[in-house]
Design an enzyme around this catalytic site. Structure first.
Site, PDB file in Angstrom:
ATOM      1  N   ASP A  42       0.881  -1.111   0.146  1.00 20.54           N
ATOM      2  CA  ASP A  42      -0.078  -0.194  -0.093  1.00 20.54           C
ATOM      3  C   ASP A  42       0.878   1.095   0.064  1.00 20.54           C
ATOM      4  OD1 ASP A  42      -3.332   0.332   0.928  1.00 20.54           O
ATOM      5  OD2 ASP A  42      -2.048   2.251   1.064  1.00 20.54           O
ATOM      6  N   ARG A  97     -17.911  11.606 -11.719  1.00 18.30           N
ATOM      7  CA  ARG A  97     -17.156  10.411 -12.359  1.00 18.30           C
ATOM      8  C   ARG A  97     -15.938  10.561 -12.987  1.00 18.30           C
ATOM      9  NH1 ARG A  97     -20.450   5.770 -13.747  1.00 18.30           N
ATOM     10  NH2 ARG A  97     -22.082   5.696 -12.426  1.00 18.30           N
ATOM     11  N   HIS A 184     -19.215  -3.936 -15.668  1.00 21.33           N
ATOM     12  CA  HIS A 184     -19.550  -3.741 -14.221  1.00 21.33           C
ATOM     13  C   HIS A 184     -20.400  -2.399 -13.795  1.00 21.33           C
ATOM     14  CE1 HIS A 184     -19.363  -4.761  -9.887  1.00 21.33           C
ATOM     15  NE2 HIS A 184     -18.440  -3.781  -9.612  1.00 21.33           N
TER      16      HIS A 184
HETATM   17  O1  TXD Z   1     -16.420  -5.778  -8.565  1.00 23.15           O
HETATM   18  C1  TXD Z   1     -15.406  -4.990  -8.307  1.00 23.15           C
HETATM   19  N1  TXD Z   1     -14.486  -4.889  -9.390  1.00 23.15           N
HETATM   20  C2  TXD Z   1     -15.271  -4.159  -7.111  1.00 23.15           C
HETATM   21  C3  TXD Z   1     -14.451  -3.215  -7.218  1.00 23.15           C
HETATM   22  C4  TXD Z   1     -15.878  -4.631  -5.973  1.00 23.15           C
HETATM   23  C5  TXD Z   1     -15.359  -4.133  -4.719  1.00 23.15           C
HETATM   24  C6  TXD Z   1     -14.495  -2.741  -4.650  1.00 23.15           C
HETATM   25  N2  TXD Z   1     -14.229  -2.411  -6.046  1.00 23.15           N
HETATM   26  C7  TXD Z   1     -13.247  -1.242  -6.236  1.00 23.15           C
HETATM   27  O2  TXD Z   1     -12.079  -1.893  -5.751  1.00 23.15           O
HETATM   28  C8  TXD Z   1     -13.619  -0.070  -5.491  1.00 23.15           C
HETATM   29  O3  TXD Z   1     -14.364   0.940  -5.902  1.00 23.15           O
HETATM   30  C9  TXD Z   1     -12.006   0.583  -5.150  1.00 23.15           C
HETATM   31  O4  TXD Z   1     -11.885   1.248  -6.414  1.00 23.15           O
HETATM   32  C10 TXD Z   1     -11.260  -0.686  -5.161  1.00 23.15           C
HETATM   33  C11 TXD Z   1     -10.694  -1.165  -3.816  1.00 23.15           C
HETATM   34  O5  TXD Z   1     -11.889  -1.253  -2.670  1.00 23.15           O
HETATM   35  P1  TXD Z   1     -11.544  -1.186  -1.175  1.00 23.15           P
HETATM   36  O6  TXD Z   1     -13.146  -1.167  -0.631  1.00 23.15           O
HETATM   37  O7  TXD Z   1     -10.556  -2.029  -0.834  1.00 23.15           O
HETATM   38  O8  TXD Z   1     -11.233   0.331  -1.196  1.00 23.15           O
HETATM   39  P2  TXD Z   1     -10.072   0.908   0.163  1.00 23.15           P
HETATM   40  O9  TXD Z   1     -10.521   0.212   1.410  1.00 23.15           O
HETATM   41  O10 TXD Z   1     -10.354   2.329  -0.060  1.00 23.15           O
HETATM   42  O11 TXD Z   1      -8.633   0.522  -0.278  1.00 23.15           O
HETATM   43  C12 TXD Z   1      -8.026   1.079  -1.214  1.00 23.15           C
HETATM   44  C13 TXD Z   1      -6.368   1.038  -0.814  1.00 23.15           C
HETATM   45  C14 TXD Z   1      -6.295   1.966   0.269  1.00 23.15           C
HETATM   46  O12 TXD Z   1      -5.594   1.310   1.423  1.00 23.15           O
HETATM   47  C15 TXD Z   1      -5.264   3.318  -0.327  1.00 23.15           C
HETATM   48  O13 TXD Z   1      -4.215   3.424   0.612  1.00 23.15           O
HETATM   49  C16 TXD Z   1      -4.437   2.356  -1.380  1.00 23.15           C
HETATM   50  O14 TXD Z   1      -5.634   1.590  -1.806  1.00 23.15           O
HETATM   51  N3  TXD Z   1      -4.072   3.073  -2.403  1.00 23.15           N
HETATM   52  C17 TXD Z   1      -2.709   2.659  -3.069  1.00 23.15           C
HETATM   53  N4  TXD Z   1      -2.135   1.675  -2.726  1.00 23.15           N
HETATM   54  C18 TXD Z   1      -0.895   1.649  -3.325  1.00 23.15           C
HETATM   55  N5  TXD Z   1      -0.455   2.709  -4.484  1.00 23.15           N
HETATM   56  C19 TXD Z   1      -1.249   3.652  -4.334  1.00 23.15           C
HETATM   57  N6  TXD Z   1      -0.753   4.775  -5.359  1.00 23.15           N
HETATM   58  C20 TXD Z   1      -2.543   3.832  -3.859  1.00 23.15           C
HETATM   59  N7  TXD Z   1      -3.415   4.793  -3.689  1.00 23.15           N
HETATM   60  C21 TXD Z   1      -4.193   4.238  -2.962  1.00 23.15           C
END
Ligand code: TXD
Length: 321
Positions: A42, A97, A184
């Site tokens: 992360d 969006r 989706h």
């Molecule tokens: O069916 C599907 N594809 C989906 C998609 C189902 C559920 C969630 N869906 C999507 O997945 C949702 O709309 C998000 O775009 C992602 C991740 O969902 P999540 O619920 O896990 O989101 P979080 O809890 O906000 O986690 C995102 C993490 C967070 O810890 C940030 O610090 C990290 O992403 N993050 C990064 N990590 C690495 N590198 C970078 N640049 C970065 N930016 C943010």
């Protein structure tokens, strides 16, 4: 007597990028089902380290020896067999969006380039929304073969449909198979004719009204959960869905499930990633399965494809600005 080697990683290795709700839960599923070692990365290093340490402390109780390393350093992801991209930001109040598309496109591009530089032979599964266009972007920016990149969504949407069918009929989900194609989003295409209870299509088991109600609930499955949770979006079923894809790849199970895959003429569509049934094996997408669709089903699929294409165009427009 014992050699201490706390970071001994053994293959297969899955790198999960983004240690948020979906990433952390997926990491848990992978190690606790003893499928692979996991590198959880992360941008917030302490978050991934905290989750990894917590999962390591559950090992004795869950009775497994898989390693989980939490990091913000891509060199730790070296030689991953599978990379799952869950990094991104959720849509916040006042954010359009296009804003979300722009921010997540930047994150997904960066993450993809950094991850593939250490794992050029990995299979990539994209989870970040907007899913179909993020998958397209990952493929484009990685330069990977089309079979090596795919998006997770259809298997989740199908699993939601399965859950609603089971609730309606009072049967076990174990006997239910469901198929959901398309992008989706609101225009996804649940297919009742290809959704069955022990082989019997639900069109023979339920009224058209009941089916329409379940189809509608499936299309809004994500939104229903967002509303109930109040903060964040669904992650247990999304993590399970991503797990199923990772497992089919690592164990070369060749499961046939819907996933966002690159289309090259199948269903009369080409040049985009969208949800279609695929066979998943160790090389990624072995093939796209072509189901016989009625003219109405095909039309619904093309309508969904039009909206996915519009998103790809918006992404390109943002890039050119
Ligand atoms: O069916 C599907 N594809 C989906 C998609 C189902 C559920 C969630 N869906 C999507 O997945 C949702 O709309 C998000 O775009 C992602 C991740 O969902 P999540 O619920 O896990 O989101 P979080 O809890 O906000 O986690 C995102 C993490 C967070 O810890 C940030 O610090 C990290 O992403 N993050 C990064 N990590 C690495 N590198 C970078 N640049 C970065 N930016 C943010």
């Amino acid at each position: 007597m014992f050699k201490s080697n706390p970071h001994h990683i053994s293959h297969p290795v899955v790198s999960v990028i983004g240690a948020g709700n979906v990433g952390s839960t997926l990491a848990q599923r992978i190690v606790e089902k003893n499928l692979a070692d996991v590198i959880l990365l992360d941008v917030v290093a302490s978050r991934s380290q905290g989750v990894a340490l917590d999962l390591m402390q559950a090992r004795a109780l869950e009775n497994h020896d898989r390693q989980i390393i939490g990091t913000d350093d891509y060199t730790h992801t070296k030689d991953s067999d599978v990379i799952v991209i869950t990094a991104g930001v959720p849509r916040k109040d006042g954010m359009s969006r296009d804003d979300l598309l722009k921010i997540n496109a930047k994150i997904v591009s960066e993450v993809t380039l950094r991850a593939i530089s250490h794992s050029p032979n990995a299979v990539i599964i994209v989870v970040t929304n907007p899913l179909d266009v993020m998958t397209y972007l990952t493929w484009e920016i990685s330069g990977f073969a089309t079979n090596k990149v795919m998006g997770m969504a259809g298997v989740l949407d199908a699993s939601r449909f399965q859950a609603f069918i089971a609730m309606e009929l009072g049967t076990s989900t174990a006997d239910i198979n469901a198929m959901v194609m398309g992008g989706h989003g609101d225009l996804m295409v649940p297919l009742p004719r290809y959704s069955t209870v022990s082989g019997v299509p639900i069109t023979e088991l339920m009224s058209a009204d009941a089916i329409a109600r379940l189809v509608d609930r499936t299309r809004n499955g994500g939104a229903e959960i967002v509303k109930l949770l109040q903060t964040g979006s669904a992650y247990f079923a999304p993590a399970s869905a991503a797990y199923l894809m990772v497992e089919s790849i690592l164990r070369n199970r060749r499961r046939i499930i819907p996933a966002a895959a690159y289309l090259q003429g199948e269903y009369g569509l080409e040049g985009l990633f969208m949800g279609v049934p695929v066979q998943l094996g160790q090389e990624g997408v072995d093939m796209v399965v072509e189901l016989g669709l009625s003219p109405e089903e095909l039309e619904a699929l093309h309508t969904s494809a039009t909206s996915v294409r519009a998103n790809i165009q918006r992404l390109k427009a943002i890039h050119e600005r």
